[in-house]
Design an enzyme around this catalytic site. Structure first.
Site, PDB file in Angstrom:
ATOM      1  N   GLN A 480     -15.166  -9.361  36.517  1.00  0.00           N
ATOM      2  CA  GLN A 480     -13.843  -9.216  36.447  1.00  0.00           C
ATOM      3  C   GLN A 480     -12.538 -10.286  36.946  1.00  0.00           C
ATOM      4  O   GLN A 480     -11.460 -10.799  36.932  1.00  0.00           O
ATOM      5  CB  GLN A 480     -12.843  -8.281  37.251  1.00  0.00           C
ATOM      6  CG  GLN A 480     -13.798  -6.425  37.421  1.00  0.00           C
ATOM      7  CD  GLN A 480     -14.155  -6.017  36.223  1.00  0.00           C
ATOM      8  OE1 GLN A 480     -13.072  -6.356  35.282  1.00  0.00           O
ATOM      9  NE2 GLN A 480     -14.769  -5.273  35.299  1.00  0.00           N
ATOM     10  N   HIS A 481     -13.800 -11.840  36.571  1.00  0.00           N
ATOM     11  CA  HIS A 481     -12.766 -12.607  37.274  1.00  0.00           C
ATOM     12  C   HIS A 481     -13.079 -13.943  36.373  1.00  0.00           C
ATOM     13  O   HIS A 481     -14.189 -14.399  36.046  1.00  0.00           O
ATOM     14  CB  HIS A 481     -13.631 -13.355  38.943  1.00  0.00           C
ATOM     15  CG  HIS A 481     -14.143 -12.426  39.534  1.00  0.00           C
ATOM     16  ND1 HIS A 481     -14.857 -12.551  40.778  1.00  0.00           N
ATOM     17  CD2 HIS A 481     -12.983 -11.292  40.075  1.00  0.00           C
ATOM     18  CE1 HIS A 481     -15.301 -11.561  41.423  1.00  0.00           C
ATOM     19  NE2 HIS A 481     -14.189 -11.013  40.738  1.00  0.00           N
ATOM     20  N   ILE A 482     -11.996 -13.525  35.471  1.00  0.00           N
ATOM     21  CA  ILE A 482     -11.997 -14.685  33.909  1.00  0.00           C
ATOM     22  C   ILE A 482     -11.234 -15.524  34.565  1.00  0.00           C
ATOM     23  O   ILE A 482     -10.355 -15.744  35.359  1.00  0.00           O
ATOM     24  CB  ILE A 482     -10.837 -14.349  33.486  1.00  0.00           C
ATOM     25  CG1 ILE A 482     -11.034 -12.887  32.967  1.00  0.00           C
ATOM     26  CG2 ILE A 482     -10.714 -14.831  31.889  1.00  0.00           C
ATOM     27  CD1 ILE A 482      -9.578 -11.497  31.967  1.00  0.00           C
TER      28      ILE A 482
END
Length: 544
Positions: A480-482
């Site tokens: 979830q680290h864009i």
């Protein structure tokens, strides 16, 4: 145009932490600000109650709220990323989960707020990998301090965040705003067993209050920081939106921006947005900030075509949407041979950073190893009941598994690769007729080498804590680290924004967020995005 002919001095697209920081700072300086948010405003009490009643809560696979377990709204005009909104076309799935609500994704983030270290900004120069930044750590350090104060970061002063147990690192000009929380027994016991193997613990800096901070109470250790802090002790972006509104900013919720307009001088002149009923509206401003996250942001730029910019706004380099990065990871589930009782206190992580930096980065990516401080009692009970375990045996087994089951995860740095990209879908649209994001994502041999190395490292750690390995999952877990998709650089031919996060093509359009990062490091990117946002706000106040 005169001031009276503009709707605002500044329009900010997106109401998450990045947009909120910028909007609040500019509004406090007496400038007129309009914030556009695609989704609705939500109330903490409603989200908590929805989560409490959800049939699905935590999954052993990734410890994230899944499917019907997501308590956040899913109206037709902003389909939830927990569903099938994102179209996957690449060999590796990138099933990231972000929120389109007032306050953005920090409502459900794990609250890890790390700085990058100096060498992370010089990856190409030092290790021949990825890209260098046009700015260095020293230039960003004062803004890291301001961002930590804005978000209310709790951390351990003097800690060596390289993981080597030496002097304080990285360099800091100011202490953390708040001192660390008490270290739970689980983390103390892991330290005792792992330290002889050369593993030095690092306590994760995070956004939970360890003392009253602004309107936030002290963290109560509820352990469901994801998907929502029930008491508001954890930072979320709505807090900066509240500050911006109190300073005079105007928030328009449920306003989905679908087109950006420019003038003959290449300056941005207006934005167009749709309401849930499909009606269109137009607003003008002197300056614009795109803070709509690293997937929705580039999608909007690519949708905003014109005769002069047929490939989209800010895209003369053909780099908009490209260079998508993430901390694609692996994990290991183990069962210890003694009770260690994870799950005490918040979901703050115990982290090991032996492979955060060094010459090895020429051959394998840097990575972070984290012990999750979570317990999945509901999932455990469900699994046992499905096996027919009942009565006192059920109670005994729930206690045993809860006390001894650990998930240890690895987050890998990934390189900026132009083929990994976001584009507006040509075949699928949402309820108001806008194309959904299409994602192509892959990993290279550099990542594969890191995976093979880290599997052996995890097995070594399992041996040191005297645990039985239940499962090793190497199937490209998404963290979830864009990052990436509108990267920063000095050369307009191979980047989207300059060192000030101003688009090369449009002098009054800035891009805020983790999308501008040219490299990912192995650490959660939110604080770096926040520091860059403070820097953007300072630049805007010089110009407006």
């Amino acid at each position: 145009m005169s001031t009276q002919e503009f709707d605002a001095d500044l329009i900010v697209i997106g109401s998450g932490v990045m947009g909120g920081i910028i909007a609040s700072r500019v509004a406090k300086a007496g400038k007129s600000v309009i914030i556009l948010e695609a989704g609705p405003r939500v109330k903490r009490a409603d989200i908590v109650e929805t989560y409490r009643n959800a049939p699905v809560k935590l999954s052993l696979a990734n410890m994230k709220a899944q499917g019907s377990g997501s308590p956040f709204p899913n109206p037709p005009h902003i389909p939830s990323t927990y569903g099938k909104y994102l179209v996957q076309t690449g060999p590796v799935s990138y099933p990231t989960k972000y929120l389109r609500v007032v306050g953005g994704t920090t409502w459900h983030f794990g609250s890890a707020l790390w700085r990058m270290i100096p060498n992370d900004f010089k990856l190409k120069t030092l290790y021949g990998r990825g890209r260098d930044w046009p700015i260095g750590y020293d230039e960003l350090e004062p803004y890291y301090c301001e961002a930590e104060a804005e978000l209310g970061v709790t951390g351990v002063d003097g800690q060596d965040e390289s993981g080597h147990g030496g002097q304080a690192w990285p360099p800091r000009s100011k202490p953390f705003p708040m001192k660390g929380l008490n270290v739970p027994y689980f983390m103390q016991r892991m330290d005792e067993m792992l330290r002889p193997g050369g593993y030095n613990p690092v306590m994760e800096p995070h956004g939970r209050a360890s003392r009253p901070y602004g309107n936030r109470p002290v963290c109560g250790g509820n352990n469901n920081c994801n998907p929502v802090c029930p008491i508001g002790a954890k930072y979320d972006g709505s807090q900066h939106i509240d500050l911006a509104e109190r300073a005079g900013a105007k928030l328009l919720e449920n306003a989905v921006v679908y087109k950006i307009e420019h003038g003959s001088d290449n300056k941005i002149t207006a934005v167009n947005y749709k309401s849930p009923d499909g009606t269109s509206h137009r607003l003008t401003a002197r300056h614009f900030v795109l803070a709509a996250y690293a997937i929705e942001g580039p999608k909007l730029l690519l949708m905003s075509t014109s005769e002069k910019f047929p490939n989209g706004i800010a895209n003369s380099s053909d780099q908009v949407g490209r260079n998508l990065m993430g901390h694609t990871g692996i994990s290991m589930n183990v069962m210890t041979n003694e009770d260690v009782w994870p799950g005490q206190g918040p979901t703050e992580l115990l982290v090991y950073l032996n492979y955060r930096d060094g010459e090895f980065r020429k051959d394998i990516p840097s990575y972070k190893t984290k012990f999750r401080n979570t317990v999945t009692s509901a999932q455990t009970a469900s699994d046992l009941l499905a096996k027919g375990v009942l009565g006192s045996q059920l109670d005994s087994e729930i206690r045993r598994i809860s006390a001894r089951s650990l998930n240890i995860a690895v987050d890998f740095e990934t390189e900026a690769q132009p083929q990994n990209r976001i584009t507006p879908s040509k075949t699928k649209t949402d309820a108001i007729g806008l194309p959904v994001p299409e994602i192509y994502y892959s990993v290279n041999d550099y990542w594969n080498a890191g995976r093979d190395f880290a599997v052996k490292d995890l097995q070594k750690m399992a041996g040191l804590i005297n645990a039985d390995v239940l499962k090793v999952d190497t199937k490209h877990q998404d963290r979830q680290h864009i990052m990436g998709t509108t990267i920063m650089g000095d050369d307009p031919k191979d980047s989207v924004v300059d060192r000030d996060c101003r688009t090369h093509d449009h002098p009054n359009l800035f891009i805020a967020g983790t999308g501008v990062m040219p490299s990912s490091s192995c650490m959660n990117p939110t604080l770096t995005g926040a520091a860059l946002s403070v820097r953007i706000a300072d630049q805007l106040l010089k110009e407006i």
